[in-house]
Design an enzyme around this catalytic site. Structure first.
Site, PDB file in Angstrom:
ATOM      1  N   MET A  15     -16.667 -46.650 -29.281  1.00 29.08           N
ATOM      2  CA  MET A  15     -17.420 -46.045 -30.381  1.00 29.08           C
ATOM      3  C   MET A  15     -18.179 -47.126 -31.134  1.00 29.08           C
ATOM      4  O   MET A  15     -17.569 -48.028 -31.723  1.00 29.08           O
ATOM      5  CB  MET A  15     -16.482 -45.323 -31.361  1.00 29.08           C
ATOM      6  CG  MET A  15     -16.032 -43.962 -30.912  1.00 29.08           C
ATOM      7  SD  MET A  15     -14.993 -43.184 -32.163  1.00 29.08           S
ATOM      8  CE  MET A  15     -13.403 -43.941 -31.834  1.00 29.08           C
ATOM      9  N   CYS A 112     -26.273 -41.680 -19.355  1.00 24.52           N
ATOM     10  CA  CYS A 112     -27.350 -41.041 -18.599  1.00 24.52           C
ATOM     11  C   CYS A 112     -27.521 -41.848 -17.330  1.00 24.52           C
ATOM     12  O   CYS A 112     -28.310 -42.794 -17.292  1.00 24.52           O
ATOM     13  CB  CYS A 112     -28.657 -41.054 -19.381  1.00 24.52           C
ATOM     14  SG  CYS A 112     -28.473 -40.517 -21.073  1.00 24.52           S
ATOM     15  N   GLY A 195     -13.494 -35.954 -24.558  1.00 30.30           N
ATOM     16  CA  GLY A 195     -14.334 -34.918 -25.147  1.00 30.30           C
ATOM     17  C   GLY A 195     -13.544 -33.826 -25.855  1.00 30.30           C
ATOM     18  O   GLY A 195     -14.102 -32.851 -26.326  1.00 30.30           O
TER      19      GLY A 195
HETATM   20  C1  FNR Z   1     -19.391 -42.387 -29.631  1.00 33.41           C
HETATM   21  N1  FNR Z   1     -19.466 -42.301 -28.234  1.00 33.41           N
HETATM   22  C2  FNR Z   1     -19.742 -43.452 -27.506  1.00 33.41           C
HETATM   23  N2  FNR Z   1     -19.654 -43.444 -26.138  1.00 33.41           N
HETATM   24  C3  FNR Z   1     -19.818 -44.584 -25.428  1.00 33.41           C
HETATM   25  O1  FNR Z   1     -19.688 -44.563 -24.202  1.00 33.41           O
HETATM   26  N3  FNR Z   1     -20.110 -45.759 -26.057  1.00 33.41           N
HETATM   27  C4  FNR Z   1     -20.235 -45.851 -27.408  1.00 33.41           C
HETATM   28  O2  FNR Z   1     -20.461 -46.933 -27.947  1.00 33.41           O
HETATM   29  C5  FNR Z   1     -20.084 -44.649 -28.166  1.00 33.41           C
HETATM   30  N4  FNR Z   1     -20.226 -44.644 -29.539  1.00 33.41           N
HETATM   31  C6  FNR Z   1     -19.799 -43.573 -30.282  1.00 33.41           C
HETATM   32  C7  FNR Z   1     -19.713 -43.682 -31.669  1.00 33.41           C
HETATM   33  C8  FNR Z   1     -19.193 -42.647 -32.422  1.00 33.41           C
HETATM   34  C9  FNR Z   1     -19.066 -42.790 -33.900  1.00 33.41           C
HETATM   35  C10 FNR Z   1     -18.762 -41.446 -31.773  1.00 33.41           C
HETATM   36  C11 FNR Z   1     -18.190 -40.303 -32.563  1.00 33.41           C
HETATM   37  C12 FNR Z   1     -18.888 -41.330 -30.403  1.00 33.41           C
HETATM   38  C13 FNR Z   1     -18.991 -41.095 -27.528  1.00 33.41           C
HETATM   39  C14 FNR Z   1     -17.466 -41.099 -27.439  1.00 33.41           C
HETATM   40  O3  FNR Z   1     -16.945 -42.220 -26.753  1.00 33.41           O
HETATM   41  C15 FNR Z   1     -16.949 -39.824 -26.745  1.00 33.41           C
HETATM   42  O4  FNR Z   1     -17.449 -39.772 -25.444  1.00 33.41           O
HETATM   43  C16 FNR Z   1     -17.333 -38.531 -27.475  1.00 33.41           C
HETATM   44  O5  FNR Z   1     -17.213 -38.666 -28.877  1.00 33.41           O
HETATM   45  C17 FNR Z   1     -16.448 -37.372 -27.032  1.00 33.41           C
HETATM   46  O6  FNR Z   1     -15.076 -37.656 -27.221  1.00 33.41           O
HETATM   47  P1  FNR Z   1     -14.219 -37.021 -28.436  1.00 33.41           P
HETATM   48  O7  FNR Z   1     -14.895 -37.443 -29.705  1.00 33.41           O
HETATM   49  O8  FNR Z   1     -14.260 -35.551 -28.269  1.00 33.41           O
HETATM   50  O9  FNR Z   1     -12.838 -37.597 -28.276  1.00 33.41           O
END
Ligand code: FNR
Length: 320
Positions: A15, A112, A195
């Site tokens: 994240m 992507c 997710g």
């Molecule tokens: C993300 N997500 C994300 N995914 C990733 O591959 N690299 C990243 O740096 C980020 N950054 C990020 C920041 C924040 C604040 C959020 C909320 C999400 C996506 C994340 O890893 C995940 O795939 C999705 O949020 C879905 O999972 P959850 O939230 O349902 O557990």
């Protein structure tokens, strides 16, 4: 030490801004097995210098402007997966070679997927001694998704993390457990289900249910952990005030930038942001001010004094 395994693991998702060192350490303390860094872009990493920080006991990757872009420490060395954003196999390999001894694994964010993505994965699998993983979103059709994961599997990656939504679906849309399950059945490497935060996962027991619903080896949590990382605690959730104080202790100890600390605490306060406490946090302009709000100023002062003393010691023997 055996290489990192992705069987039966509860994982902190990558994240941006949230997955810095304090959050990763806190997630590990509460019970996460593996913690992913925020996505860091290869070009930015290439400009960084690796610095061993003897005061904080960290390894810091520092940008030319002096910003710490990636910070890690011994506690997480066998658990941290570095997530890279890249569009170039050779550049990715250069960064991976640079950091591989400081981390347990390297992940490529394939949100992507492009044609070059699998080339990046095979180049890394061949050239790096640590496990390589990748994180994908699902494609519009199941057939396309399954062919993609089969191509990915052929590259020799150690695991695939699957966010069960397509790129056009918003985080509020239901997660496609059935698609994650089909992927898991189509490949023989571990699949990490992701997710489920919003609708399915509120507490520790829900992690297990999500793993069963998707027939996967492991589960990865982003938002549920961002809101309250004690979701990884087998014994149950801790009150957010406790979690915030635990977070701040790490933020002070590792000299986390106050804007990053503030951002993460705001995610945890969520619906209390308009409360007097939330407003004070919003107005804070330094780590000390944040500590004052949560009655941790004494800790702040003693930690900074100890760090100063350590610096003076190191300077006296010519090491700092
Ligand atoms: C993300 N997500 C994300 N995914 C990733 O591959 N690299 C990243 O740096 C980020 N950054 C990020 C920041 C924040 C604040 C959020 C909320 C999400 C996506 C994340 O890893 C995940 O795939 C999705 O949020 C879905 O999972 P959850 O939230 O349902 O557990």
């Amino acid at each position: 030490m055996m290489g990192l395994s992705f069987q039966d693991k509860n994982i902190l998702a990558p994240m941006v801004r949230v997955g810095t060192l304090p959050m990763r350490l806190l997630a590990l303390d509460y019970g996460a097995d593996i913690v992913y860094s925020e996505e860091l872009v290869d070009i930015k990493m290439l400009q960084c210098k690796r610095v061993v920080n003897d005061i904080l006991h960290t390894v810091d990757y520092v940008s030319p402007t002096g910003r710490v872009i990636f910070q890690t420490c011994e506690r997480e060395r066998h658990h941290v997966v570095f997530q890279m954003g890249t569009a170039d196999a050779e550049r990715a390999l250069t960064v991976a070679t640079l950091i591989q001894n400081d981390v347990a694994g390297i992940d490529i964010n394939m949100g992507c997927p492009k044609e070059y993505s699998t080339k990046i994965l095979s180049t890394l699998v061949k050239g790096v001694s640590k496990p390589i993983t990748c994180k994908i979103r699902i494609l519009p059709s199941l057939t396309e998704t399954i062919s993609l994961v089969k191509l990915i599997e052929k590259t020799g990656v150690a695991a695939i993390a699957v966010h069960g939504r397509s790129k056009d679906e918003r985080p509020q849309h239901p997660v496609h457990c059935d698609v994650i399950k089909a992927i898991s059945q189509a490949v023989s490497i571990p699949v990490i289900a992701n997710g489920g935060s919003q609708e399915l996962i509120r507490q520790f027991q829900d992690i297990h249910a999500f793993r069963s619903a998707t027939s996967t080896s492991s589960v990865m949590l982003a938002r549920a952990a961002m809101w309250n990382p004690s979701v990884f605690r087998q014994e149950g959730l801790l009150p957010v005030e406790t979690v915030i104080r635990d977070y701040i202790v790490y933020a002070v100890r590792y000299d986390n930038h106050y804007t990053n600390t503030k951002y993460c605490l705001c995610q945890m306060l969520r619906d209390q942001l308009e409360s007097p406490l939330g407003k004070r946090l919003h107005a804070a302009q330094s780590t000390l001010e944040i500590c004052e709000i949560f009655e941790l100023s004494d800790f702040y002062e003693s930690c900074r004094a100890a760090q100063k003393a350590k610096k003076a010691d190191l300077q006296s023997v010519g090491l700092a």
